[in-house]
Enzyme design. Structure first.
Site, PDB file in Angstrom:
ATOM      1  N   SER A 173       0.780  -0.992  -0.061  1.00  0.00           N
ATOM      2  CA  SER A 173      -0.084  -0.375  -0.028  1.00  0.00           C
ATOM      3  C   SER A 173       1.059   1.561  -0.163  1.00  0.00           C
ATOM      4  CB  SER A 173      -1.048   0.159   1.334  1.00  0.00           C
ATOM      5  OG  SER A 173      -1.851   0.705   1.160  1.00  0.00           O
ATOM      6  N   ASP A 201      -0.115  -4.301  -4.065  1.00  0.00           N
ATOM      7  CA  ASP A 201      -0.923  -3.705  -4.185  1.00  0.00           C
ATOM      8  C   ASP A 201      -0.576  -2.168  -4.234  1.00  0.00           C
ATOM      9  OD1 ASP A 201      -3.471  -3.299  -5.294  1.00  0.00           O
ATOM     10  OD2 ASP A 201      -4.869  -3.210  -3.386  1.00  0.00           O
ATOM     11  N   HIS A 266      -7.031  -5.205  -0.590  1.00  0.00           N
ATOM     12  CA  HIS A 266      -5.526  -4.998  -0.940  1.00  0.00           C
ATOM     13  C   HIS A 266      -5.619  -5.524  -0.058  1.00  0.00           C
ATOM     14  CE1 HIS A 266      -3.667  -1.169  -1.007  1.00  0.00           C
ATOM     15  NE2 HIS A 266      -4.158  -1.140   0.581  1.00  0.00           N
TER      16      HIS A 266
END
Length: 337
Positions: A173, A201, A266
């Site tokens: 992230s 991600d 996610h």
């Protein structure tokens, strides 16, 4: 993650993105003064948690105590693989997903895993819903954390003879964006490039429209591996040397089709990669096309497995990766390439 908080987070990110990017300075200033948590990043409070096979509980490192010497297992670490692990928004180094990955890495290789803990700058300690609307400030902190990692890398190489060839960065992230900034900052030393950065991600909000200088990019390391698992918290944009779109990059199997499911998707990027390490599960990437070929027909020449050995495959570009809904997630009937 609570569903109502996640819904509000999406709405607020869109509003804040408009205020910060499209010229309403009065509103932006009011938000800065009152509503939005500062998520203040103090470099001295960034910690590096070193885990080895001999000490899996971790030793806390800082630039200060590292520069004094004697804190690492030995003074010559030229042959030891070093893996930096970087958490994302409202998280920390002791999050169970990163602890699991650290254990898997240590079981796989005799290496040093250094987990970067920047929780204050990631809004982790802010009060409940306020931590979510602090996201723009967490984004602002990412480049500073990246620079700190680059400085830390340089010190490791100078004082402990760590080889640049043995260093790998893994970030999830916002942590993936930080890894990209670390790569940019390290190149400013004119000492070469990191061999590999793995972006799990990479965060999409406030990064999706950025050019290469303001996001993780394929030029940040010799090899940049990107795993896409959500298209709202992450991004559909190609970013790396190889981009793996697991289940087309969104709505991961086993995650509900809702905003809560988006958070699940996610996070799956971390879980997928951990399983690839732990079980040597070959999540096979098939070259993207309107009609991707079956995994069963893959060979090493045109397909690539997600994981620590991805860069040993000759093919680059974008790949579709089918997965199952439960660990170890492999959808290849045991096929190896």
């Amino acid at each position: 993650m609570n569903l109502k908080y996640l819904l509000l987070f999406f709405c607020l990110v869109q509003v804040l993105h408009y205020c910060y990017s499209h010229g309403d300075p009065s509103l932006s200033n009011e938000l800065d003064r009152g509503l939005i948590p500062k998520c203040k990043l103090v470099p001295e409070q960034i910690s590096f948690v070193l885990s080895t096979r001999e000490n899996q509980n971790g030793v806390f490192l800082t630039l200060d105590n590292l520069s004094k010497g004697g804190i690492l297992p030995k003074s010559d670490l030229s042959s030891i693989p070093v893996i930096f692990l970087i958490h994302g928004f409202i998280s920390s180094a002791n999050n169970s997903n990163y602890v699991d990955m650290t254990k898997a890495l240590l079981e796989k290789n005799d290496c040093m895993v250094i987990s970067i803990d920047w929780r204050d700058g990631a809004c982790t300690h802010e009060f409940k819903i306020l931590k979510f609307i602090g996201y723009p400030n967490a984004v602002k902190n990412t480049r500073a954390v990246g620079k700190y990692i680059a400085d830390f890398t340089k010190l490791l190489m100078q004082k402990y003879k760590v080889s640049l060839a043995n260093i790998r960065l893994i970030g999830h992230s916002l942590g993936a964006q930080i890894a990209g900034f670390a790569g940019k900052e390290y190149q400013k030393f004119k000492l070469g490039k990191y061999p590999e950065i793995i972006g799990l991600d990479p965060a999409g909000p406030l990064f999706k429209s950025n050019d290469c200088s303001e996001r993780i990019c394929e030029t940040d390391a010799h090899y940049v591996q990107i795993i896409h698992t959500s298209n709202n918290l992450g991004t559909e944009r190609t970013l790396g040397t190889v981009d793996f779109y697991v289940n087309n990059g969104y709505n991961q199997p086993g995650c509900y089709l809702s905003f809560l499911g988006e958070a699940c998707s996610h996070t799956r990027a971390v879980k997928y990669f951990t399983e690839c390490i732990r079980h040597e599960c070959c999540l096979i990437g098939v070259p993207q096309s309107k009609n991707p070929q079956p995994v069963s027909k893959c060979t090493r020449k045109e397909c690539v497995c997600i994981g620590l050995n991805a860069k040993t495959y000759p093919k680059t570009g974008s790949f579709y990766v089918p997965v199952e809904s439960k660990a170890p997630y492999c959808n290849n009937k045991g096929k190896k390439i």
